[in-house]
Design a protein around this motif. Structure first.
Motif, PDB file in Angstrom:
ATOM      1  N   HIS A  31      -5.882  -2.434  -5.466  1.00 16.59           N
ATOM      2  CA  HIS A  31      -6.497  -3.278  -4.441  1.00 16.59           C
ATOM      3  C   HIS A  31      -7.605  -2.589  -3.656  1.00 16.59           C
ATOM      4  O   HIS A  31      -8.394  -3.261  -2.984  1.00 16.59           O
ATOM      5  CB  HIS A  31      -5.422  -3.792  -3.486  1.00 16.59           C
ATOM      6  N   GLU A  32      -7.678  -1.254  -3.734  1.00 11.75           N
ATOM      7  CA  GLU A  32      -8.707  -0.536  -2.999  1.00 11.75           C
ATOM      8  C   GLU A  32      -9.584   0.321  -3.920  1.00 11.75           C
ATOM      9  O   GLU A  32     -10.811   0.250  -3.854  1.00 11.75           O
ATOM     10  CB  GLU A  32      -8.057   0.358  -1.934  1.00 11.75           C
ATOM     11  N   GLY A  33      -8.937   1.126  -4.756  1.00 10.78           N
ATOM     12  CA  GLY A  33      -9.682   2.076  -5.568  1.00 10.78           C
ATOM     13  C   GLY A  33     -10.591   1.441  -6.602  1.00 10.78           C
ATOM     14  O   GLY A  33     -11.809   1.699  -6.627  1.00 10.78           O
ATOM     15  N   PRO A  65     -11.631  -1.781  -6.936  1.00 11.54           N
ATOM     16  CA  PRO A  65     -12.714  -2.583  -6.351  1.00 11.54           C
ATOM     17  C   PRO A  65     -13.840  -1.720  -5.779  1.00 11.54           C
ATOM     18  O   PRO A  65     -15.017  -2.082  -5.887  1.00 11.54           O
ATOM     19  CB  PRO A  65     -11.997  -3.380  -5.250  1.00 11.54           C
ATOM     20  N   ALA A  66     -13.485  -0.569  -5.182  1.00 14.75           N
ATOM     21  CA  ALA A  66     -14.514   0.327  -4.639  1.00 14.75           C
ATOM     22  C   ALA A  66     -15.374   0.907  -5.761  1.00 14.75           C
ATOM     23  O   ALA A  66     -16.595   1.025  -5.624  1.00 14.75           O
ATOM     24  CB  ALA A  66     -13.858   1.447  -3.838  1.00 14.75           C
ATOM     25  N   SER A  75      -0.571   0.405  -6.364  1.00 15.70           N
ATOM     26  CA  SER A  75      -1.018  -0.748  -5.580  1.00 15.70           C
ATOM     27  C   SER A  75      -2.304  -0.424  -4.819  1.00 15.70           C
ATOM     28  O   SER A  75      -3.245  -1.233  -4.789  1.00 15.70           O
ATOM     29  CB  SER A  75       0.076  -1.173  -4.605  1.00 15.70           C
ATOM     30  N   ARG A  76      -2.380   0.746  -4.231  1.00  8.62           N
ATOM     31  CA  ARG A  76      -3.610   1.141  -3.520  1.00  8.62           C
ATOM     32  C   ARG A  76      -4.775   1.243  -4.489  1.00  8.62           C
ATOM     33  O   ARG A  76      -5.903   0.840  -4.174  1.00  8.62           O
ATOM     34  CB  ARG A  76      -3.397   2.476  -2.807  1.00  8.62           C
ATOM     35  N   LYS A 134     -17.697  -1.759  -6.984  1.00 11.19           N
ATOM     36  CA  LYS A 134     -18.769  -1.995  -6.010  1.00 11.19           C
ATOM     37  C   LYS A 134     -19.836  -0.914  -6.122  1.00 11.19           C
ATOM     38  O   LYS A 134     -21.033  -1.187  -6.026  1.00 11.19           O
ATOM     39  CB  LYS A 134     -18.192  -2.026  -4.598  1.00 11.19           C
ATOM     40  N   PRO A 165       0.804  -1.232   0.000  1.00 10.28           N
ATOM     41  CA  PRO A 165       0.000   0.000   0.000  1.00 10.28           C
ATOM     42  C   PRO A 165       0.834   1.277   0.000  1.00 10.28           C
ATOM     43  O   PRO A 165       0.280   2.372  -0.130  1.00 10.28           O
ATOM     44  CB  PRO A 165      -0.830  -0.122   1.288  1.00 10.28           C
TER      45      PRO A 165
END
Length: 341
Positions: free
Chosen positions: A219-221, A223-224, A215-216, A227, A210
């Protein structure tokens, strides 16, 4: 029974690019008519990850059928303990695929522009050197549609304009050296192709760290976003990249044609003539002038060009504008002067 659909997809993508490389080559004139011209060499840049291993296997399969020599290069960034051993393993895997020549090249990663940008600059410098050393016609890169989507989002976050939103080009570099066959293939297809071929892959821990912006985002941005907005975000961002690239190419061509008309006899930019141009065209001319004066393209952001643009559109006696690379811009007697400070 044919190959697995994932394997078929990556092989088709590579086959198309190899055909393009052959078609783009100039007709050789320095060999006797009765002799066949030398076979072109295409290298694959391979980290050992799923994307580049899938690319290497497809190149090894397709290149001989087209009379193309296939080789590989892996870059050791020296950022992790044992990275030299990892590079040696990748070399062995590429040789097992039948690639030749194959080499590992070590680089020293600086600090300018942040760790990700510094590593990228060092990597491309090493790849350029390898291409020149071996006389390679092209280097294949394993960037996927997912990588393209991430690049578009990073460009959007930087606010760097249409060119930044256009992501990575399928063909780039000096003389079209770099080719990206997988920009329309998702990451999972590449991984699946490795799995069904029993190709060992290495997952770089930096890709899950992270501390790194990409990478952030991965794995985070993203997928959010999926969703919140539903599936299809990656595909939509990749389409945005292509549309933006078409627009940016057209505006770049317009700026290139207009530039000579806004310079005086001494080659200086005339502010009144620049003011008459559409903003998108004018700012491209300003950016090009800043880069020609020595500003690093990767460090020249939209906010820099906007400040220079205000010397033309909002002139109120402003002083010198400082740009990256110790370049300065100032207005003098109705002329815009961009030079080394």
């Amino acid at each position: 029974m044919g190959p697995h659909p994932a394997v078929a997809a990556i092989r088709l993508a590579v086959r198309r690019v190899l055909h393009d490389i052959l078609n783009d080559r100039p007709t050789p004139t320095d060999h006797p008519p009765h002799e066949r011209p030398p076979s072109p060499l295409v290298l694959v840049a391979c980290s050992g990850g799923a994307d580049s291993m899938a690319l290497a296997s497809a190149l090894a399969f397709e290149a001989p059928k087209l009379g193309i020599r296939a080789g590989g290069v892996t870059v050791d960034h020296g950022l992790q303990p044992g990275s030299d051993l990892r590079a040696e393993e990748v070399v062995l895997r590429l040789r097992e695929l039948g690639l030749d020549p194959v080499e590992a090249t070590a680089v020293t990663v600086g600090r300018e522009g942040g760790p990700e940008a510094a590593a990228r600059d060092a990597r491309y410098a090493a790849l350029d050197a390898a291409a020149q050393r071996h006389g390679a016609a092209a280097i294949l890169l394993g960037h996927t549609r997912d990588d393209q989507a991430e690049t578009v989002l990073l460009g959007l976050a930087r606010g760097s304009g249409t060119r930044s939103l256009s992501g990575m080009a399928a063909v780039s570099g000096a003389g079209g050296r770099y080719r990206r066959p997988f920009l329309e293939i998702d990451r999972q297809t590449a991984r699946r192709a490795c799995m069904v071929q029993s190709l060992p892959v290495w997952d770089d821990p930096h890709n899950a760290d992270p501390a790194y912006t990409r990478s952030r985002l991965r794995h985070e941005g993203l997928p959010a976003l999926e969703k919140a907005l539903g599936k299809g975000v990656v595909e939509a961002l990749a389409r945005t990249a292509q549309l933006s690239r078409d627009d940016a190419d057209a505006l770049d061509a317009w700026a290139g044609q207009a530039e000579s008309s806004v310079r005086d006899a001494a080659g200086l930019l005339e502010c009144a003539k620049l003011y008459a141009l559409p903003p998108a065209v004018r700012r491209r001319i300003l950016r090009r002038a800043a880069i020609e004066a020595g500003a690093p393209a990767g460090s020249l952001f939209a906010r820099h060009i906007e400040e220079v643009d205000r010397l033309i559109t909002g002139w109120r006696g402003q002083g010198v504008i400082n740009l990256p690379g110790k370049v300065v811009a100032q207005r003098q007697g109705g002329r815009l002067v961009i030079r080394q400070g």
